[in-house]
Structures are given as C-alpha cells and as structure tokens.
Design a protein around this motif. Structure first.
Motif, PDB file in Angstrom:
ATOM      1  N   GLU A 197     -14.353 -21.419 -20.864  1.00 40.73           N
ATOM      2  CA  GLU A 197     -13.563 -21.184 -22.249  1.00 40.73           C
ATOM      3  C   GLU A 197     -13.934 -22.577 -23.023  1.00 40.73           C
ATOM      4  O   GLU A 197     -14.085 -23.877 -22.430  1.00 40.73           O
ATOM      5  CB  GLU A 197     -12.017 -21.252 -22.050  1.00 40.73           C
ATOM      6  N   ILE A 198     -13.631 -22.267 -24.240  1.00 38.26           N
ATOM      7  CA  ILE A 198     -13.848 -23.532 -25.036  1.00 38.26           C
ATOM      8  C   ILE A 198     -12.842 -23.250 -26.481  1.00 38.26           C
ATOM      9  O   ILE A 198     -12.561 -22.131 -26.857  1.00 38.26           O
ATOM     10  CB  ILE A 198     -15.141 -23.737 -25.814  1.00 38.26           C
ATOM     11  N   VAL A 199     -12.288 -24.219 -26.902  1.00 36.93           N
ATOM     12  CA  VAL A 199     -11.500 -24.151 -28.090  1.00 36.93           C
ATOM     13  C   VAL A 199     -12.060 -24.928 -29.429  1.00 36.93           C
ATOM     14  O   VAL A 199     -12.557 -26.009 -29.098  1.00 36.93           O
ATOM     15  CB  VAL A 199      -9.907 -24.877 -27.784  1.00 36.93           C
ATOM     16  N   LEU A 200     -12.368 -24.137 -30.288  1.00 37.48           N
ATOM     17  CA  LEU A 200     -13.080 -25.023 -31.495  1.00 37.48           C
ATOM     18  C   LEU A 200     -11.910 -25.023 -32.697  1.00 37.48           C
ATOM     19  O   LEU A 200     -11.217 -24.127 -33.090  1.00 37.48           O
ATOM     20  CB  LEU A 200     -14.100 -23.785 -31.951  1.00 37.48           C
ATOM     21  N   ASN A 201     -12.067 -26.285 -33.299  1.00 39.64           N
ATOM     22  CA  ASN A 201     -11.418 -26.347 -34.531  1.00 39.64           C
ATOM     23  C   ASN A 201     -12.157 -25.772 -35.633  1.00 39.64           C
ATOM     24  O   ASN A 201     -13.202 -25.783 -35.878  1.00 39.64           O
ATOM     25  CB  ASN A 201     -11.212 -27.876 -34.768  1.00 39.64           C
ATOM     26  N   ILE A 202     -11.684 -24.762 -36.515  1.00 40.97           N
ATOM     27  CA  ILE A 202     -12.243 -24.207 -37.391  1.00 40.97           C
ATOM     28  C   ILE A 202     -11.660 -24.405 -38.790  1.00 40.97           C
ATOM     29  O   ILE A 202     -11.668 -23.668 -39.873  1.00 40.97           O
ATOM     30  CB  ILE A 202     -12.310 -22.557 -37.189  1.00 40.97           C
TER      31      ILE A 202
END
Length: 162
Positions: free
Chosen positions: A47-52
């Motif tokens: 998993e990865i969490v991205l600041n959008i």
C-alpha cells in the motif's frame, strides 16, 4: 451499455470537500498488478498513501478510469498513475474524514470478470465511511462505530523547492 461505477464520483466529491475546507486530501492505494505507477520505495505492505493536494501535485486529473498526476518524491519529479480500482480511500489527513472503498485485486493473467479474485473487504480507517459495491455495481455505505480520531502531535508539511 454498462453502468459507470459511483466510486470515481465519490472520490472527486471527497477531494473537493477537503480542498473547500482547507484540509489536505490523501489517497490510499493498494499496489498490485502492473497498471499502478508509483515510487516502489515508498510502498509499505502493498500500500501507499499519496498527498493529492494542489500544492503537492502537478496536473492532477481524476477521471472515471484513473488518477494521474506528477509529484516530487525526495526532490525527484515522478509520474503517478493509479487506476480507480486500486484506490482504497480518499480522506482528509487532518481529521481522517473521508471514504473507504473495496479493492478487489485482479489475478495475474485474468482476462474477464469471472476470473477476478475476491479478497476480504477493506476495513474502514478511523473516520472513514466504507463503501462496498454489490454485484449490480450499486454502492452501499457500511456503518462503522469508529471512535473520534486522535489528534496528531505534528502536522504534515510540504517544503517547496524550486
């Protein structure tokens, strides 16, 4: 004609809500299959969490098929491509409010819908509403009894380097 999924519409709505309220929208992504293009060095447990947020991305496009943008990771500009099917959640980083979605990874080499491997539903993150798609493609909201999110000790920050 096949009905379009409600998932990309919910994602865009949560993104807009976050930006309208001054929150930082984050995208939680399940990284499986070859279609996802993210920096692999930042992937943890698949998993990865991205600041959008507007300030963290360039050329953000959220359509019915994918989320596409450019972002800097360690000072290096990267092209990011996330198919809608791989999005686990869209939420505000400051308070955890947003929406979580089912992610059903496609088995390698699958050629049609009958070969999709179903996995356990995604457990909702604190403050997120879980949305599950039934067989007709209709989305339904699962109720959660999540406690209030805990306050973070430090706010995330973004340093702009020109």
């Amino acid at each position: 004609m096949s009905e379009i999924s409600t998932k990309p519409y919910f994602m865009r709505a949560i993104y807009e809500w976050c930006t309208d309220n001054g929150y930082t929208p984050y995208l939680a992504v399940k990284v499986h299959g070859g279609a996802v293009r993210v920096p692999t060095e930042f992937v943890r447990n698949g998993e990865i969490v991205l600041n959008i947020s507007f300030g963290a991305t360039s050329g953000l496009k959220m359509d019915n098929e994918a989320v596409v943008f450019k972002a800097r990771f360690g000072g290096v500009s990267r092209d990011i491509y996330v198919p809608i099917e791989n999005v686990q959640a869209v939420y505000a980083s400051e308070n955890g409010q947003g929406m979580a979605f089912d992610v059903n990874p496609v088995e390698e080499g699958a050629e049609n819908d009958e070969e999709i491997q179903v996995v356990q539903p995604v457990k909702p993150v604190l403050g997120l509403a879980a949305v599950q798609n039934d067989s007709s493609g209709e989305a339904r909201q699962a109720e959660t009894d999540a406690p209030e999110p805990q306050k973070k000790s430090a706010k995330p920050s973004l340093k702009i380097i020109k």
